[in-house]
Design a protein around this motif. Structure first.
Motif, PDB file in Angstrom:
ATOM      1  N   ILE A   9     -12.609 -10.936 -10.152  1.00 45.45           N
ATOM      2  CA  ILE A   9     -12.119 -10.172 -11.293  1.00 45.45           C
ATOM      3  C   ILE A   9     -10.605 -10.299 -11.325  1.00 45.45           C
ATOM      4  N   LEU A  10     -10.057 -10.535 -12.498  1.00 43.14           N
ATOM      5  CA  LEU A  10      -8.617 -10.717 -12.644  1.00 43.14           C
ATOM      6  C   LEU A  10      -7.885  -9.409 -12.391  1.00 43.14           C
ATOM      7  N   ALA A  11      -6.691  -9.501 -11.783  1.00 42.03           N
ATOM      8  CA  ALA A  11      -5.876  -8.323 -11.503  1.00 42.03           C
ATOM      9  C   ALA A  11      -5.185  -7.878 -12.785  1.00 42.03           C
ATOM     10  N   LYS A  12      -5.247  -6.545 -13.049  1.00 45.92           N
ATOM     11  CA  LYS A  12      -4.611  -5.993 -14.239  1.00 45.92           C
ATOM     12  C   LYS A  12      -3.782  -4.784 -13.848  1.00 45.92           C
ATOM     13  N   ASP A  13      -2.766  -4.505 -14.653  1.00 42.58           N
ATOM     14  CA  ASP A  13      -1.961  -3.313 -14.398  1.00 42.58           C
ATOM     15  C   ASP A  13      -2.622  -2.101 -15.047  1.00 42.58           C
ATOM     16  N   ILE A  14      -1.915  -0.969 -15.029  1.00 42.10           N
ATOM     17  CA  ILE A  14      -2.493   0.277 -15.519  1.00 42.10           C
ATOM     18  C   ILE A  14      -2.773   0.235 -17.027  1.00 42.10           C
ATOM     19  N   HIS A  15      -2.093  -0.625 -17.758  1.00 38.87           N
ATOM     20  CA  HIS A  15      -2.268  -0.742 -19.198  1.00 38.87           C
ATOM     21  C   HIS A  15      -3.293  -1.809 -19.574  1.00 38.87           C
ATOM     22  N   GLY A  16      -3.873  -2.492 -18.611  1.00 36.96           N
ATOM     23  CA  GLY A  16      -4.863  -3.517 -18.875  1.00 36.96           C
ATOM     24  C   GLY A  16      -4.292  -4.902 -19.070  1.00 36.96           C
ATOM     25  N   ASN A  17      -2.991  -5.067 -18.871  1.00 42.88           N
ATOM     26  CA  ASN A  17      -2.364  -6.384 -18.990  1.00 42.88           C
ATOM     27  C   ASN A  17      -2.566  -7.163 -17.691  1.00 42.88           C
ATOM     28  N   LEU A  18      -2.764  -8.456 -17.834  1.00 37.91           N
ATOM     29  CA  LEU A  18      -2.949  -9.300 -16.653  1.00 37.91           C
ATOM     30  C   LEU A  18      -1.675  -9.332 -15.816  1.00 37.91           C
ATOM     31  N   ILE A  19      -1.833  -9.284 -14.508  1.00 38.76           N
ATOM     32  CA  ILE A  19      -0.702  -9.402 -13.591  1.00 38.76           C
ATOM     33  C   ILE A  19      -0.550 -10.879 -13.247  1.00 38.76           C
ATOM     34  N   PRO A  20       0.631 -11.465 -13.490  1.00 42.80           N
ATOM     35  CA  PRO A  20       0.808 -12.891 -13.208  1.00 42.80           C
ATOM     36  C   PRO A  20       0.688 -13.173 -11.703  1.00 42.80           C
ATOM     37  N   ILE A  21       0.183 -14.333 -11.379  1.00 41.99           N
ATOM     38  CA  ILE A  21      -0.002 -14.719  -9.982  1.00 41.99           C
ATOM     39  C   ILE A  21       1.331 -14.792  -9.257  1.00 41.99           C
ATOM     40  N   ALA A  22       2.395 -15.118  -9.972  1.00 45.90           N
ATOM     41  CA  ALA A  22       3.720 -15.193  -9.338  1.00 45.90           C
ATOM     42  C   ALA A  22       4.142 -13.814  -8.830  1.00 45.90           C
ATOM     43  N   GLN A  23       3.831 -12.779  -9.568  1.00 50.06           N
ATOM     44  CA  GLN A  23       4.183 -11.430  -9.136  1.00 50.06           C
ATOM     45  C   GLN A  23       3.357 -11.017  -7.918  1.00 50.06           C
ATOM     46  N   ILE A  24       2.109 -11.403  -7.901  1.00 47.77           N
ATOM     47  CA  ILE A  24       1.252 -11.069  -6.761  1.00 47.77           C
ATOM     48  C   ILE A  24       1.728 -11.804  -5.509  1.00 47.77           C
ATOM     49  N   LEU A  25       2.059 -13.095  -5.641  1.00 48.69           N
ATOM     50  CA  LEU A  25       2.491 -13.886  -4.492  1.00 48.69           C
ATOM     51  C   LEU A  25       3.914 -13.537  -4.043  1.00 48.69           C
ATOM     52  N   ALA A  26       4.713 -12.908  -4.917  1.00 47.90           N
ATOM     53  CA  ALA A  26       6.079 -12.541  -4.549  1.00 47.90           C
ATOM     54  C   ALA A  26       6.104 -11.356  -3.590  1.00 47.90           C
ATOM     55  N   GLU A  27       5.065 -10.546  -3.575  1.00 45.76           N
ATOM     56  CA  GLU A  27       5.008  -9.395  -2.664  1.00 45.76           C
ATOM     57  C   GLU A  27       4.737  -9.882  -1.248  1.00 45.76           C
ATOM     58  N   PRO A  28       5.384  -9.292  -0.255  1.00 44.62           N
ATOM     59  CA  PRO A  28       5.125  -9.703   1.123  1.00 44.62           C
ATOM     60  C   PRO A  28       3.709  -9.298   1.556  1.00 44.62           C
ATOM     61  N   PRO A  29       3.152 -10.037   2.520  1.00 40.84           N
ATOM     62  CA  PRO A  29       1.813  -9.682   3.000  1.00 40.84           C
ATOM     63  C   PRO A  29       1.796  -8.263   3.573  1.00 40.84           C
ATOM     64  N   GLU A  30       0.636  -7.645   3.539  1.00 44.71           N
ATOM     65  CA  GLU A  30       0.432  -6.291   4.070  1.00 44.71           C
ATOM     66  C   GLU A  30       1.158  -5.214   3.274  1.00 44.71           C
ATOM     67  N   THR A  31       1.572  -5.500   2.055  1.00 50.07           N
ATOM     68  CA  THR A  31       2.214  -4.486   1.231  1.00 50.07           C
ATOM     69  C   THR A  31       1.177  -3.830   0.328  1.00 50.07           C
ATOM     70  N   ARG A  32       1.470  -2.625  -0.102  1.00 52.57           N
ATOM     71  CA  ARG A  32       0.565  -1.911  -0.987  1.00 52.57           C
ATOM     72  C   ARG A  32       1.185  -1.723  -2.366  1.00 52.57           C
ATOM     73  N   ALA A  33       2.109  -2.583  -2.739  1.00 58.39           N
ATOM     74  CA  ALA A  33       2.850  -2.419  -3.991  1.00 58.39           C
ATOM     75  C   ALA A  33       1.944  -2.550  -5.215  1.00 58.39           C
ATOM     76  N   LEU A  34       0.909  -3.356  -5.133  1.00 60.54           N
ATOM     77  CA  LEU A  34       0.063  -3.584  -6.297  1.00 60.54           C
ATOM     78  C   LEU A  34      -1.203  -2.736  -6.294  1.00 60.54           C
ATOM     79  N   VAL A  35      -1.352  -1.845  -5.338  1.00 64.09           N
ATOM     80  CA  VAL A  35      -2.545  -1.010  -5.300  1.00 64.09           C
ATOM     81  C   VAL A  35      -2.357   0.156  -6.249  1.00 64.09           C
ATOM     82  N   ALA A  36      -3.252   0.287  -7.218  1.00 71.67           N
ATOM     83  CA  ALA A  36      -3.123   1.359  -8.201  1.00 71.67           C
ATOM     84  C   ALA A  36      -3.712   2.659  -7.689  1.00 71.67           C
ATOM     85  N   GLY A  37      -4.748   2.591  -6.894  1.00 73.46           N
ATOM     86  CA  GLY A  37      -5.380   3.790  -6.388  1.00 73.46           C
ATOM     87  C   GLY A  37      -5.946   4.646  -7.502  1.00 73.46           C
TER      88      GLY A  37
END
Length: 89
Positions: A54-82
């Motif tokens: 399933i494609l990653a989306k932000d809180i508004h339903g917009n697709l999150i670009p792969i560059a933004q996902i790969l820019a985060e360091p490993p083991e980070t929780r920056a993209l977890v919406a909870g």
């Protein structure tokens, strides 16, 4: 005499058909309303890729670009919406 008996039975038959129609309609609406959430749950999301991901989306339903996902360091929780910010992690 026979004609008067047939005429008297005809209105009650139309009332019976009308009540049967209302009863059937009420049953169909009730069962349809109960089954709608079940069917909605069983149908998979429409944005599932061919490989099942399933494609990653932000809180508004917009697709999150792969560059933004790969820019985060490993083991980070920056993209977890909870639960939409219910927990401040």
């Amino acid at each position: 005499m026979e004609n008067s008996i047939l005429i008297e039975n005809n209105p009650s038959m139309s009332r019976r058909h009308l009540l049967n129609f209302f009863t059937g309609t009420a049953i169909v609406v009730t069962v349809g309303g109960a089954l709608y959430p079940v069917v909605k749950f069983l149908i998979p999301p429409s944005d599932v890729e061919k490989d099942g991901s399933i494609l990653a989306k932000d809180i508004h339903g917009n697709l999150i670009p792969i560059a933004q996902i790969l820019a985060e360091p490993p083991e980070t929780r920056a993209l977890v919406a909870g639960l939409a910010g219910a927990f401040n992690c």
